[in-house]
Design a protein around this motif. Structure first.
Motif, short mmCIF file in Angstrom:
data_model
loop_
_atom_site.label_atom_id
_atom_site.label_comp_id
_atom_site.label_asym_id
_atom_site.label_seq_id
_atom_site.Cartn_x
_atom_site.Cartn_y
_atom_site.Cartn_z
N ALA A 1 0.84 -1.20 0.00
CA ALA A 1 0.00 0.00 0.00
C ALA A 1 0.88 1.25 0.00
CB ALA A 1 -0.92 -0.01 1.22
N ALA A 2 1.95 1.22 0.79
CA ALA A 2 2.88 2.35 0.81
C ALA A 2 3.54 2.52 -0.55
CB ALA A 2 3.94 2.12 1.89
N GLY A 3 3.88 1.40 -1.19
CA GLY A 3 4.48 1.46 -2.52
C GLY A 3 3.53 2.05 -3.55
N LEU A 4 2.26 1.69 -3.47
CA LEU A 4 1.27 2.26 -4.39
C LEU A 4 1.18 3.78 -4.21
CD1 LEU A 4 -1.62 -0.38 -4.12
CD2 LEU A 4 -0.21 0.07 -6.13
N GLN A 5 1.15 4.22 -2.96
CA GLN A 5 1.06 5.67 -2.72
C GLN A 5 2.31 6.39 -3.20
OE1 GLN A 5 -0.09 6.10 1.46
NE2 GLN A 5 -2.23 6.34 0.83
N GLN A 6 3.47 5.76 -3.05
CA GLN A 6 4.70 6.38 -3.52
C GLN A 6 4.72 6.52 -5.04
OE1 GLN A 6 8.05 4.24 -1.86
NE2 GLN A 6 7.34 4.58 0.24
N HIS A 7 3.97 5.65 -5.73
CA HIS A 7 3.87 5.75 -7.18
C HIS A 7 2.74 6.69 -7.61
CE1 HIS A 7 6.52 2.22 -7.31
NE2 HIS A 7 6.72 2.53 -8.57
N GLY A 8 2.06 7.30 -6.64
CA GLY A 8 1.06 8.30 -6.97
C GLY A 8 -0.38 7.85 -6.88
N VAL A 9 -0.63 6.60 -6.49
CA VAL A 9 -2.00 6.10 -6.40
C VAL A 9 -2.70 6.76 -5.22
CG1 VAL A 9 -3.48 4.07 -6.14
CG2 VAL A 9 -1.32 3.89 -7.41
N GLN A 10 -3.91 7.25 -5.46
CA GLN A 10 -4.66 7.95 -4.43
C GLN A 10 -6.02 7.29 -4.22
OE1 GLN A 10 -4.95 12.15 -5.31
NE2 GLN A 10 -2.84 12.26 -6.08
N THR A 11 -6.68 7.70 -3.13
CA THR A 11 -8.03 7.22 -2.85
C THR A 11 -8.95 7.49 -4.04
OG1 THR A 11 -7.79 7.56 -0.47
CG2 THR A 11 -10.03 7.49 -1.34
N GLY A 12 -9.69 6.47 -4.45
CA GLY A 12 -10.62 6.62 -5.56
C GLY A 12 -10.06 6.25 -6.91
N ASP A 13 -8.72 6.17 -7.04
CA ASP A 13 -8.13 5.77 -8.32
C ASP A 13 -8.49 4.32 -8.64
OD1 ASP A 13 -6.93 8.19 -8.76
OD2 ASP A 13 -4.95 7.58 -8.03
N ARG A 14 -8.75 4.06 -9.91
CA ARG A 14 -8.98 2.68 -10.34
C ARG A 14 -7.63 2.05 -10.67
NH1 ARG A 14 -11.57 6.74 -10.26
NH2 ARG A 14 -11.56 7.15 -12.50
N VAL A 15 -7.36 0.91 -10.05
CA VAL A 15 -6.09 0.22 -10.22
C VAL A 15 -6.37 -1.18 -10.77
CG1 VAL A 15 -3.99 -0.62 -9.11
CG2 VAL A 15 -5.07 1.49 -8.30
N MET A 16 -6.00 -1.41 -12.02
CA MET A 16 -6.21 -2.72 -12.62
C MET A 16 -5.18 -3.72 -12.09
SD MET A 16 -7.15 -1.74 -16.57
CE MET A 16 -5.56 -0.96 -16.86
N LEU A 17 -5.62 -4.94 -11.86
CA LEU A 17 -4.74 -6.01 -11.37
C LEU A 17 -4.65 -7.08 -12.45
CD1 LEU A 17 -6.13 -6.39 -7.72
CD2 LEU A 17 -4.37 -4.81 -8.57
#
Length: 490
Positions: free
Chosen positions: A44-60
């Protein structure tokens, strides 16, 4: 949102209560509840460091395994919206999904072909391990999955946290799952079948064994025994092949399996009966639902041997009804309850077509309900064949053809000719022996004794397999396209 209303909150609770208990294993690693949650927080910390924010759609776009789970929970931890994708999606499909969901990120292992020319940031999973404490976030949408698209354009289903908890509670109720259970899950986490059981296991502190070798039936039966699995998720196609090709190994699995859950794909009565005979100590359970409303009904076949062609009764907190039934009780199956989706992402028009003002969702399935509330699925409404205005349900023809001793499986569909006129087509998987020399005459002669003339198949073909999705559901539209080439020869 209060505590314990999200699956991630249940995972955190278990990481504190039973940190050293093994939760999940795959071919590469084994993690305890405590270890998994720590990995989730770091990712989760890594995602935020890459710019991912609350509400962003993140494909897996990840293999069926622990990395997929970590990415899913990590995105939810910070309030982003995970979009589950199958790694088998065709080239260009990921770009279409990114456009529909306006996703700007994709967590992946390494699938360059699917990601060519895409306008989003690719995040290799191995790079997502941050050292900072991530900022927690929340979102009404727990995750999104896509409908199969077999009945129209793919749509992004918004599943809420309430939906995920309600579905997990239904699973716990009909399996009676406990902390002592260990499930083998080979069906993809990009579908609600496998993911729903992950949620349920977390809630009770159970254990999951993941494998992506779901087509290697020898591997699956060996793994059940090696891991002493008490639960197994399967499609009818998997079970059919196990019975036919790995019978003795399957019988041995019965010494370990307390229950087996089958997804809501039609299963022949003969196969269900054979499973009951081979596995007398195992509960054989089928559930009914859809991506938009998961786990609406279930049935324990062990206690309902007189209902082997039924799909189930309502699960807890769910209402079922047959809408606008005809004189014989046939109508559309509709559901209502906390498992019904929020709607389709950015598509209120399509949402309004399936969910009415009172919260009832239309399944698109024809069905009947008996006096005890058990539902039998007759077939898809869109699969109904119209022959010169006269209606034919594929299941009616399939049931008649299945009576022939040399027929192992049959699928019936409507084939539209160049004049837009529909005829009945039948694709048959034959048994290893006893097949007549003239199958066309044999099938038509048998059908003529039981069916009206317009329901007798015009196109009849022997096939090795039916086109199907990853959960084993037959794609009748694709099958009709394959059979259409033979229509000109009739």
């Amino acid at each position: 949102m209060s505590a314990e209303q999200r699956i991630i909150d249940h995972l955190e609770r278990q990481s504190n209560a039973i940190p050293d208990k093994i939760f999940v294993s795959d071919a590469n690693q084994t993690l305890t509840y405590g270890e998994l949650f720590q990995r989730v927080v770091k990712t989760a910390a890594g995602l935020q460091q890459h710019g991912v924010q609350t509400g962003d759609r993140v494909m897996l776009l990840l293999e069926h395994g622990i990395d997929h789970l970590i990415s899913y929970f990590a995105a939810g931890y910070i309030g982003a919206i995970p979009v589950h994708l199958s790694i088998n999606r065709p080239k260009g499909s990921v770009k279409q999904i990114a456009a529909i969901t306006t996703a700007t990120y994709c967590v992946t292992d390494n699938y360059p072909e699917q990601l060519n020319d895409c306008d989003f940031q690719e995040l290799p999973f191995r790079t997502l391990s941050g050292n900072n404490s991530p900022v927690r976030g929340s979102n009404e949408v727990a995750y999104m999955m896509f409908t199969s698209g077999t009945t129209g354009a793919p749509k992004a289903v918004m599943t809420s946290h309430t939906n995920t908890i309600a579905t997990a509670e239904s699973i716990l109720d009909f399996t009676q799952m406990t902390a002592d259970d260990r499930e083998l899950i080979s069906l993809p986490l990009a579908f609600t079948f496998g993911l729903g059981h992950i949620h349920a296991l977390i809630m009770v502190g159970g254990q999951a064994v993941l494998t992506n070798q779901r087509y290697d039936l020898e591997h699956l039966t060996t793994l059940i025994q090696q891991k002493s699995a008490t639960g197994f998720l399967a499609s009818p196609a998997m079970l059919r092949d196990m019975v036919n090709e790995h019978r003795e190994a399957l019988i041995c699995c019965g010494h370990y399996l307390r229950y087996m859950v089958v997804n809501c794909t039609p299963m022949e009565v003969s196969l269900t009966q054979e499973l009951l005979d081979l596995l007398p100590g195992t509960q054989i359970i089928m559930y009914y639902g859809m991506t938009e409303a998961s786990r609406c009904a279930y049935i324990h076949y062990n206690e309902n041997t007189h209902r082997l062609d039924f799909t189930g009764k309502r699960t807890i907190n769910v209402e079922l009804k047959i809408d606008n039934p005809d004189a014989g009780g046939l109508g559309e199956i509709c559901m209502k309850g906390p498992n019904v989706m929020l709607g389709y992402w950015n598509n209120p028009e399509e949402t309004a077509k399936v969910i009415d003002a009172d919260g009832w969702i239309r399944s698109g399935d024809w069905g009947i309900m008996d006096e005890d509330g058990y539902v039998k699925v007759i077939g898809r409404i869109n699969d109904q064949i119209s022959v010169d205005g006269m209606k034919c349900q594929p299941s009616e023809v399939e049931n008649v053809i299945s009576e022939l001793p040399w027929v192992e499986r049959v699928t019936v569909c409507g084939i539209t000719d160049e004049t837009k006129f529909q005829v009945v087509g039948a694709a048959i998987i034959a048994a290893s022996n006893g097949v007549p020399e003239d199958i066309q005459s044999a099938v038509r002669e048998h059908c003529s004794k039981r069916l009206e003339a317009f329901k007798i198949p015009v196109v009849i073909a022997l096939v090795d397999q039916f086109p199907a999705n990853e959960l084993g559901k037959v794609n009748r539209k694709e099958l009709a396209t394959q059979l259409k080439a033979q229509l000109q020869e009739v």
